[in-house]
Write a protein that holds these residues in place. Structure first.
Motif, mmCIF file in Angstrom:
data_model
loop_
_atom_site.group_PDB
_atom_site.id
_atom_site.type_symbol
_atom_site.label_atom_id
_atom_site.label_comp_id
_atom_site.label_asym_id
_atom_site.label_seq_id
_atom_site.Cartn_x
_atom_site.Cartn_y
_atom_site.Cartn_z
ATOM 1 N N CYS A 103 0.847 -1.187 0.000
ATOM 2 C CA CYS A 103 0.000 0.000 0.000
ATOM 3 C C CYS A 103 0.887 1.243 0.000
ATOM 4 O O CYS A 103 2.023 1.213 0.481
ATOM 5 C CB CYS A 103 -0.892 -0.015 1.243
ATOM 6 N N GLY A 104 0.349 2.332 -0.507
ATOM 7 C CA GLY A 104 1.083 3.588 -0.533
ATOM 8 C C GLY A 104 1.456 4.098 0.845
ATOM 9 O O GLY A 104 2.362 4.934 0.981
ATOM 10 N N CYS A 105 0.773 3.601 1.877
ATOM 11 C CA CYS A 105 1.066 4.038 3.248
ATOM 12 C C CYS A 105 2.332 3.376 3.788
ATOM 13 O O CYS A 105 2.821 3.742 4.856
ATOM 14 C CB CYS A 105 -0.108 3.747 4.174
ATOM 15 N N GLY A 106 2.850 2.370 3.061
ATOM 16 C CA GLY A 106 4.049 1.673 3.507
ATOM 17 C C GLY A 106 3.783 0.311 4.119
ATOM 18 O O GLY A 106 4.723 -0.452 4.372
ATOM 19 N N ARG A 107 2.516 -0.025 4.360
ATOM 20 C CA ARG A 107 2.186 -1.337 4.916
ATOM 21 C C ARG A 107 1.685 -2.249 3.796
ATOM 22 O O ARG A 107 1.649 -1.873 2.632
ATOM 23 C CB ARG A 107 1.131 -1.177 6.023
ATOM 24 N N ARG A 108 1.269 -3.441 4.172
ATOM 25 C CA ARG A 108 0.787 -4.404 3.182
ATOM 26 C C ARG A 108 -0.594 -4.913 3.588
ATOM 27 O O ARG A 108 -0.868 -5.122 4.763
ATOM 28 C CB ARG A 108 1.748 -5.589 3.048
ATOM 29 N N GLY A 109 -1.452 -5.132 2.584
ATOM 30 C CA GLY A 109 -2.743 -5.746 2.828
ATOM 31 C C GLY A 109 -3.833 -4.806 3.289
ATOM 32 O O GLY A 109 -4.862 -5.257 3.799
ATOM 33 N N CYS A 110 -3.668 -3.490 3.101
ATOM 34 C CA CYS A 110 -4.705 -2.528 3.513
ATOM 35 C C CYS A 110 -5.965 -2.685 2.668
ATOM 36 O O CYS A 110 -5.906 -3.049 1.489
ATOM 37 C CB CYS A 110 -4.189 -1.099 3.393
ATOM 38 N N LEU A 111 -7.093 -2.366 3.272
ATOM 39 C CA LEU A 111 -8.384 -2.460 2.587
ATOM 40 C C LEU A 111 -8.361 -1.736 1.251
ATOM 41 O O LEU A 111 -8.907 -2.229 0.258
ATOM 42 C CB LEU A 111 -9.483 -1.892 3.486
ATOM 43 N N GLU A 112 -7.743 -0.564 1.202
ATOM 44 C CA GLU A 112 -7.817 0.212 -0.035
ATOM 45 C C GLU A 112 -7.040 -0.425 -1.191
ATOM 46 O O GLU A 112 -7.299 -0.121 -2.350
ATOM 47 C CB GLU A 112 -7.380 1.651 0.181
ATOM 48 N N THR A 113 -6.134 -1.343 -0.897
ATOM 49 C CA THR A 113 -5.429 -2.011 -1.988
ATOM 50 C C THR A 113 -6.309 -3.036 -2.692
ATOM 51 O O THR A 113 -5.942 -3.545 -3.756
ATOM 52 C CB THR A 113 -4.133 -2.690 -1.498
ATOM 53 N N TYR A 114 -7.459 -3.341 -2.113
ATOM 54 C CA TYR A 114 -8.391 -4.311 -2.695
ATOM 55 C C TYR A 114 -9.721 -3.672 -3.122
ATOM 56 O O TYR A 114 -10.317 -4.112 -4.111
ATOM 57 C CB TYR A 114 -8.693 -5.441 -1.690
ATOM 58 N N CYS A 115 -10.209 -2.686 -2.369
ATOM 59 C CA CYS A 115 -11.584 -2.231 -2.552
ATOM 60 C C CYS A 115 -11.722 -0.818 -3.101
ATOM 61 O O CYS A 115 -12.820 -0.271 -3.133
ATOM 62 C CB CYS A 115 -12.344 -2.351 -1.226
ATOM 63 N N SER A 116 -10.643 -0.239 -3.540
ATOM 64 C CA SER A 116 -10.696 1.026 -4.263
ATOM 65 C C SER A 116 -10.829 0.735 -5.762
ATOM 66 O O SER A 116 -10.743 -0.422 -6.197
ATOM 67 C CB SER A 116 -9.408 1.812 -4.018
ATOM 68 N N ALA A 117 -11.022 1.783 -6.551
ATOM 69 C CA ALA A 117 -11.020 1.601 -8.003
ATOM 70 C C ALA A 117 -9.668 1.053 -8.456
ATOM 71 O O ALA A 117 -9.589 0.185 -9.334
ATOM 72 C CB ALA A 117 -11.313 2.936 -8.684
ATOM 73 N N THR A 118 -8.611 1.532 -7.819
ATOM 74 C CA THR A 118 -7.270 1.036 -8.122
ATOM 75 C C THR A 118 -7.148 -0.439 -7.755
ATOM 76 O O THR A 118 -6.537 -1.233 -8.481
ATOM 77 C CB THR A 118 -6.220 1.846 -7.340
ATOM 78 N N GLY A 119 -7.752 -0.812 -6.622
ATOM 79 C CA GLY A 119 -7.715 -2.198 -6.174
ATOM 80 C C GLY A 119 -8.442 -3.132 -7.117
ATOM 81 O O GLY A 119 -7.984 -4.262 -7.379
ATOM 82 N N VAL A 120 -9.579 -2.696 -7.633
ATOM 83 C CA VAL A 120 -10.320 -3.503 -8.601
ATOM 84 C C VAL A 120 -9.480 -3.740 -9.852
ATOM 85 O O VAL A 120 -9.425 -4.853 -10.389
ATOM 86 C CB VAL A 120 -11.658 -2.825 -8.965
ATOM 87 N N ALA A 121 -8.801 -2.696 -10.299
ATOM 88 C CA ALA A 121 -7.946 -2.837 -11.479
ATOM 89 C C ALA A 121 -6.790 -3.811 -11.196
ATOM 90 O O ALA A 121 -6.431 -4.624 -12.053
ATOM 91 C CB ALA A 121 -7.403 -1.473 -11.893
ATOM 92 N N ARG A 122 -6.239 -3.751 -9.989
ATOM 93 C CA ARG A 122 -5.149 -4.679 -9.626
ATOM 94 C C ARG A 122 -5.663 -6.114 -9.602
ATOM 95 O O ARG A 122 -4.977 -7.038 -10.081
ATOM 96 C CB ARG A 122 -4.580 -4.301 -8.256
ATOM 97 N N THR A 123 -6.861 -6.315 -9.066
ATOM 98 C CA THR A 123 -7.444 -7.654 -9.054
ATOM 99 C C THR A 123 -7.636 -8.170 -10.478
ATOM 100 O O THR A 123 -7.349 -9.333 -10.773
ATOM 101 C CB THR A 123 -8.795 -7.644 -8.310
ATOM 102 N N ALA A 124 -8.114 -7.295 -11.348
ATOM 103 C CA ALA A 124 -8.347 -7.702 -12.734
ATOM 104 C C ALA A 124 -7.046 -8.144 -13.398
ATOM 105 O O ALA A 124 -6.996 -9.193 -14.060
ATOM 106 C CB ALA A 124 -8.979 -6.545 -13.516
ATOM 107 N N ARG A 125 -6.006 -7.361 -13.212
ATOM 108 C CA ARG A 125 -4.732 -7.705 -13.851
ATOM 109 C C ARG A 125 -4.172 -9.010 -13.286
ATOM 110 O O ARG A 125 -3.616 -9.829 -14.028
ATOM 111 C CB ARG A 125 -3.754 -6.538 -13.688
ATOM 112 N N GLU A 126 -4.333 -9.208 -11.983
ATOM 113 C CA GLU A 126 -3.873 -10.463 -11.378
ATOM 114 C C GLU A 126 -4.641 -11.656 -11.938
ATOM 115 O O GLU A 126 -4.058 -12.697 -12.270
ATOM 116 C CB GLU A 126 -4.050 -10.402 -9.856
#
Length: 318
Positions: free
Chosen positions: A176-199
């Motif tokens: 995550c941009g905050c420096g941690r890993r596995g934050c909600l926003e890495t999965y449930c933001s518009a950016t997160g949806v795009a990351r899921t799609a690419r994966e």
């Protein structure tokens, strides 16, 4: 007698939009400047005031303005300062915005972060009118939140409470941009949806309309458009996203038992593709005490107006 208007401003990384709002939540006029055009705080404040004063004059001058409400990144309601805003040249240190604008304009000024501003705007003008306990979840590039309990926005002891987008939902998960890993926003933001799609596209050879996009990275709107056309992978992406968000909402309920979660932002444009799994998985994960008691609603604030309305709402009490 209180005055009939407030001024409000939403500070974005690209544009700072400001305007005049009446007590019914009508935005009467607006203008904007380029946020990043100004490197020094004084220059920025002067430019905003130069743009705002003609708007104020249209409605009887400063004597008719109750206050000035500001929504900004990294904003501390208690101090009136923007603190450590990496994307604002003049805000990387501590920028005393409320004090600067109050002195320049001659009215009380207050500021808060954008998600808190959205919650206040929702309470005054949107889906949370009449509610004393709710949580606003903003689903955009990131995930933000504003928590209202007993009719009061929760700021915490330091002014920065309500960062539910940075609750870890997957230990060791996505960076995550905050420096941690596995934050909600890495999965449930518009950016997160795009990351899921690419994966998903990388991990499977299953046919999908999304595979036709080869000239640029897949975006969340592409996933929605594919889902509308019946694409199986696109629908599964929204189900996966809704599961993570729904389970998180069930956990958040244990904190303040809100009457409702109100979802705001671009991701809600996916409609039932996202809302149905969110509601389903929230109920499935909910502690029995609160099953069937918590609503999940879509914001009633218009996207184009929400940021400014939410910011202006704190001007009434500034």
């Amino acid at each position: 007698m209180s005055k009939p208007y407030v001024a409000g401003m939403d500070i974005g990384g690209t544009n700072s939009v400001f305007g005049i709002v009446d007590r019914d939540g009508n935005i009467l006029c607006t203008d904007s400047i380029k946020t990043q055009q100004y490197k020094q705080l004084d220059e920025y404040v002067d430019a905003v005031c130069d743009g705002l004063r003609p708007l104020i004059d249209k409605f009887g001058g400063i004597s008719q303005i109750q206050g000035f409400g500001i929504g900004a990144p990294c904003a501390n309601y208690y101090t009136g300062c923007v603190e450590g805003a990496a994307n604002l040249e003049w805000g990387k240190g501590v920028a005393p915005l409320a004090k600067c604008f109050s002195e320049r304009l001659g009215v009380p000024a207050a500021l808060t972060n954008d998600a808190n501003a959205a919650a206040i705007g929702e309470m005054k003008y949107g889906a949370a009118r009449g509610m004393r306990d709710f949580i606003e979840i903003t689903l955009g590039t990131g995930v933000g939140s504003g928590i209202v309990a007993n009719g009061q926005l929760i700021y915490g002891h330091d002014g920065f409470a309500g960062e539910l987008g940075h609750v870890i939902v997957e230990k060791g998960g996505r960076p995550c941009g905050c420096g941690r890993r596995g934050c909600l926003e890495t999965y449930c933001s518009a950016t997160g949806v795009a990351r899921t799609a690419r994966e998903r596209l990388e991990q499977s050879d299953e046919p999908s309309l999304l595979r036709a996009i080869i000239d640029r990275p897949v975006e969340s709107k592409d996933v929605f458009e594919a889902a509308v056309k019946g694409d199986k992978i696109a629908k599964e992406i929204f189900d996966y996203t809704g599961k993570i968000l729904g389970e998180a909402l069930a956990d958040f309920t244990a904190f303040s038992t809100p009457e409702a979660f109100i979802l705001f932002g671009g991701l809600t444009k996916a409609g039932d593709f996202i809302m149905e799994p969110v509601r389903k998985y929230m109920e499935a994960s909910m502690l029995h005490l609160w099953k069937g008691k918590v609503k999940v609603l879509v914001s009633q604030l218009k996207d184009a107006d929400a940021a400014l309305l939410g910011a202006s709402a704190i001007g009434w009490d500034a």
